[in-house]
Design an enzyme around this catalytic site. Structure first.
Site, PDB file in Angstrom:
ATOM      1  N   HIS A  63       0.870  -1.226   0.006  1.00  0.00           N
ATOM      2  CA  HIS A  63      -0.065  -0.047  -0.038  1.00  0.00           C
ATOM      3  C   HIS A  63       0.909   1.184   0.056  1.00  0.00           C
ATOM      4  O   HIS A  63       0.722   2.211  -0.709  1.00  0.00           O
ATOM      5  CB  HIS A  63      -0.803  -0.072   1.147  1.00  0.00           C
ATOM      6  CG  HIS A  63      -1.791   1.119   1.374  1.00  0.00           C
ATOM      7  ND1 HIS A  63      -3.020   1.172   1.418  1.00  0.00           N
ATOM      8  CD2 HIS A  63      -1.443   2.537   1.803  1.00  0.00           C
ATOM      9  CE1 HIS A  63      -3.703   2.263   1.536  1.00  0.00           C
ATOM     10  NE2 HIS A  63      -2.798   3.184   1.834  1.00  0.00           N
ATOM     11  N   GLU A  64       1.907   1.432   0.840  1.00  0.00           N
ATOM     12  CA  GLU A  64       2.465   2.323   0.848  1.00  0.00           C
ATOM     13  C   GLU A  64       3.678   2.721  -0.301  1.00  0.00           C
ATOM     14  O   GLU A  64       3.889   3.627  -0.696  1.00  0.00           O
ATOM     15  CB  GLU A  64       3.629   2.601   2.152  1.00  0.00           C
ATOM     16  CG  GLU A  64       2.690   2.456   3.538  1.00  0.00           C
ATOM     17  CD  GLU A  64       1.614   3.499   3.546  1.00  0.00           C
ATOM     18  OE1 GLU A  64       1.929   4.533   3.015  1.00  0.00           O
ATOM     19  OE2 GLU A  64       0.704   3.319   4.608  1.00  0.00           O
ATOM     20  N   HIS A  67       1.621   4.313  -2.939  1.00  0.00           N
ATOM     21  CA  HIS A  67       2.019   5.623  -2.960  1.00  0.00           C
ATOM     22  C   HIS A  67       3.255   6.192  -3.443  1.00  0.00           C
ATOM     23  O   HIS A  67       3.495   7.318  -4.316  1.00  0.00           O
ATOM     24  CB  HIS A  67       1.732   6.181  -1.524  1.00  0.00           C
ATOM     25  CG  HIS A  67       0.418   6.057  -0.955  1.00  0.00           C
ATOM     26  ND1 HIS A  67      -0.958   6.632  -1.513  1.00  0.00           N
ATOM     27  CD2 HIS A  67      -0.116   5.460   0.322  1.00  0.00           C
ATOM     28  CE1 HIS A  67      -1.871   6.341  -0.954  1.00  0.00           C
ATOM     29  NE2 HIS A  67      -1.464   5.707   0.225  1.00  0.00           N
TER      30      HIS A  67
END
Length: 270
Positions: A63-64, A67
């Site tokens: 997820h990170e 980004h």
């Protein structure tokens, strides 16, 4: 090529080399997933706990990373030097919020609480669409993870899949769906607000900015209200049902995960 160019290339490789920390977590996921599938573990609940927890941490890292990777291609070259492209959870700006708290909430209540965050230097990025995409990239990773977890269900490919592994996948899918829904809420401090923020007026953004640190806390507080909690999980289970996962399968996965409570009597795992 000169020594400076070679040094820069070496630095870029180091910035993007997958962290041994992440590889270790991934290895735990793979080994415990095999133990759940084969029934090798003497305690299926413990195996499910380790498998789902490690898989959940892997999804948080991805997820990170999503980004950061999207920010890199949008113009923020600083994410590499910060270690965000190594998938190392210890490199995140708020390791407590990104990893520790989400894992604790899974253990305590079976809720895929969104984490945060990587620090993106937004002034390096031009274009509102790019800013929105950077914010959306994280929860879209949860959506993709949920699609992978539920693929055997919506593809009707469950023949030969052990019950315990099926239940573990169902519970892991529940975490991913709940995380995606929460992340996409247009609440300051969450990714959903980051998607719409570039399209708001400067005045609105300035007035809302002080609320960002409290957005996640407000959502968490609201979920403690039984009525709101019920509506939220009704939505989560409706999405799971559309993906072929029954409430029973997700519930059995949750019960197996909380092996210390010994609540697996109604689940058929033989």
């Amino acid at each position: 090529m000169g020594p400076v160019g070679s040094q820069n290339r070496s630095q870029h490789r180091d910035e993007r080399r997958i962290s041994p920390v992440f590889l270790g977590i991934f290895a735990v996921m793979a080994v415990t997933g095999w133990a759940v599938w084969t029934g090798y573990a003497t305690s299926p609940g413990l195996a499910v706990f380790l498998f789902v927890t490690s898989a959940w941490i892997v999804s948080l890292c991805l997820h990170e990373y999503a980004h950061a990777r999207t920010a890199l291609h949008s113009g923020d070259l600083s994410v590499g030097a910060k270690g965000y492209l190594t998938l190392n959870p210890l490199k995140y700006t708020h390791a407590l919020l990104s990893i520790v708290l989400p894992v604790l909430f899974v253990i305590m209540g079976g809720l895929g609480l969104p984490g945060g965050a990587v620090y993106i230097e937004r002034d390096r990025i031009e274009g509102r669409w790019r800013h929105s995409l950077i914010s959306a990239a994280g929860p879209l990773t949860n959506v993709a993870f949920a699609a992978v977890c539920t693929a055997p269900f919506w593809l009707n490919a469950l023949d030969g899949v052990p019950f315990v592994f099926r239940f573990a996948l169902a519970f892991l899918a529940l975490l991913q769906v709940s995380a995606a829904i929460l992340n996409f809420l247009p609440v300051p401090g969450l990714d959903g607000y980051g998607v719409i923020e570039p399209w708001l007026s400067h005045r609105v953004r300035r007035e809302v900015a002080p609320l960002a640190p409290f957005g996640l806390l407000a959502v968490f507080a609201l979920l403690w209200i039984p009525e709101i909690n019920g509506y939220f999980f009704d939505l989560v289970y409706a999405v799971l049902s559309a993906l072929g996962v029954s409430d029973l399968e997700a519930g059995c996965g949750h019960n197996l995960y909380q092996f210390w409570q010994d609540t697996n009597g109604f689940c058929q795992i033989g």
